[in-house]
Design a protein around this motif. Sequence first.
Motif, PDB file in Angstrom:
ATOM      1  N   ALA A 172      35.793 -55.208  18.526  1.00 44.13           N
ATOM      2  CA  ALA A 172      36.277 -56.529  18.113  1.00 44.13           C
ATOM      3  C   ALA A 172      37.668 -56.472  17.510  1.00 44.13           C
ATOM      4  O   ALA A 172      38.406 -57.461  17.546  1.00 44.13           O
ATOM      5  CB  ALA A 172      35.304 -57.151  17.113  1.00 44.13           C
ATOM      6  N   ALA A 173      38.039 -55.329  16.952  1.00 44.38           N
ATOM      7  CA  ALA A 173      39.327 -55.236  16.245  1.00 44.38           C
ATOM      8  C   ALA A 173      40.412 -54.530  17.042  1.00 44.38           C
ATOM      9  O   ALA A 173      41.570 -54.505  16.613  1.00 44.38           O
ATOM     10  CB  ALA A 173      39.115 -54.511  14.919  1.00 44.38           C
ATOM     11  N   MET A 174      40.099 -53.971  18.190  1.00 42.10           N
ATOM     12  CA  MET A 174      41.055 -53.140  18.911  1.00 42.10           C
ATOM     13  C   MET A 174      42.316 -53.888  19.314  1.00 42.10           C
ATOM     14  O   MET A 174      43.431 -53.380  19.178  1.00 42.10           O
ATOM     15  CB  MET A 174      40.393 -52.510  20.143  1.00 42.10           C
ATOM     16  N   ALA A 175      42.175 -55.114  19.818  1.00 44.54           N
ATOM     17  CA  ALA A 175      43.348 -55.862  20.276  1.00 44.54           C
ATOM     18  C   ALA A 175      44.287 -56.169  19.118  1.00 44.54           C
ATOM     19  O   ALA A 175      45.512 -56.008  19.227  1.00 44.54           O
ATOM     20  CB  ALA A 175      42.909 -57.149  20.973  1.00 44.54           C
ATOM     21  N   ALA A 176      43.738 -56.618  17.994  1.00 41.00           N
ATOM     22  CA  ALA A 176      44.566 -56.924  16.830  1.00 41.00           C
ATOM     23  C   ALA A 176      45.210 -55.658  16.280  1.00 41.00           C
ATOM     24  O   ALA A 176      46.357 -55.677  15.821  1.00 41.00           O
ATOM     25  CB  ALA A 176      43.726 -57.608  15.756  1.00 41.00           C
ATOM     26  N   ALA A 232      28.446 -60.331  23.085  1.00 39.38           N
ATOM     27  CA  ALA A 232      28.799 -61.386  24.037  1.00 39.38           C
ATOM     28  C   ALA A 232      30.295 -61.423  24.319  1.00 39.38           C
ATOM     29  O   ALA A 232      30.719 -61.781  25.422  1.00 39.38           O
ATOM     30  CB  ALA A 232      28.339 -62.736  23.511  1.00 39.38           C
ATOM     31  N   SER A 233      31.103 -61.075  23.337  1.00 39.94           N
ATOM     32  CA  SER A 233      32.549 -61.172  23.499  1.00 39.94           C
ATOM     33  C   SER A 233      33.181 -59.926  24.098  1.00 39.94           C
ATOM     34  O   SER A 233      34.151 -60.019  24.856  1.00 39.94           O
ATOM     35  CB  SER A 233      33.212 -61.463  22.144  1.00 39.94           C
ATOM     36  N   TYR A 234      32.633 -58.742  23.780  1.00 36.77           N
ATOM     37  CA  TYR A 234      33.354 -57.508  24.091  1.00 36.77           C
ATOM     38  C   TYR A 234      32.611 -56.516  24.972  1.00 36.77           C
ATOM     39  O   TYR A 234      33.204 -55.533  25.412  1.00 36.77           O
ATOM     40  CB  TYR A 234      33.757 -56.806  22.779  1.00 36.77           C
ATOM     41  N   SER A 262      22.756 -63.767  23.065  1.00 36.76           N
ATOM     42  CA  SER A 262      23.451 -62.552  22.696  1.00 36.76           C
ATOM     43  C   SER A 262      24.211 -62.723  21.389  1.00 36.76           C
ATOM     44  O   SER A 262      24.780 -63.781  21.132  1.00 36.76           O
ATOM     45  CB  SER A 262      24.438 -62.151  23.803  1.00 36.76           C
ATOM     46  N   SER A 263      24.229 -61.664  20.584  1.00 42.52           N
ATOM     47  CA  SER A 263      25.024 -61.701  19.363  1.00 42.52           C
ATOM     48  C   SER A 263      26.508 -61.664  19.721  1.00 42.52           C
ATOM     49  O   SER A 263      26.896 -61.258  20.812  1.00 42.52           O
ATOM     50  CB  SER A 263      24.651 -60.539  18.444  1.00 42.52           C
TER      51      SER A 263
END
Length: 300
Positions: free
Chosen positions: A247-251, A102-104, A97-98
């Motif tokens: 990918a940027a929501m938490a930051a 894979a992370s989110y 997975s890219s």
Amino acid sequence: MTLEQLRIFLAVAAHQHVTRAAETLHLTQSAVSAAISALETRHDVRLFDRVGRRIELTETGRLLVPQAEAVLAAAETATLMLADVADTTTGRVRIHSSQTVASYWLPERLVRFHERHPGVAIELTVANTTQAALAVMEGKADLGVVESSVARPHLTTNVVATDQLVVVVAPGHPFATAQKLPVARLKESDWILREHGSGTRAEFEDWLEDKGGALDDLTVTLDLPSNEAVLAAIMAGSSATVLSKRAAMAASAAGLVTMLPLEGAERQFFVIRHSDRHRTRATLELERLLMEEAAPRPDR
């Protein structure tokens, strides 16, 4: 030549060290050395050169690596096909997975799959979109889950989710107070982007072309291999980037970065598989689960 000898050969080739390979395989050092010696003697070749305390693949050894990988992959496929005759969903599914997926996006679905099919082992490898597609092509992965369209022979592609690309900058960046970012204004900043082969980068390039621009028009100062590395660089400097909104929501919620929409930069996540390879029941069930979100739902 036996499958076990090939398995041992690949372990030694990967570690370039007999003892470490033996530890990985849970074998004795003498058993590993004997297997390599038997291969070399039987075929009158040298697979490794001994250089001091190290060993290195010879040219013959390097040529054998992809062949050995292909043989073991075919044997694994045959084993899984026979095991699939059973009534229960068991076995193993290998996923490449890219990173963004894979992370989110993928972990929640894998947990759900495990709850439904606890007898199936999941092996997840995180790579970029290009690497994931290659793994499926070569039979090293049963499924790929990626964030960019893949057009390769013998690969079947299905949409599983949608995503949004956003521009990400530090709060003090000149873009941070903008309501919209015309393509012409993107040239006003330096950029830090994901590496070549990344689905995020490929989708950004396509978006620029659709808007009449080009990546070559921008000043790209760094290419980095992960979303986390890109975010850290953006927070530490004065450049801009493009990432998945996921990918940027938490930051962004923590006030560390500012997200700005890219008009028309919606994209899709895809599950890919090899159209000519046997799919086990476990692979079919996982693919079905991943596509549930993309399936049209009846009106209520």
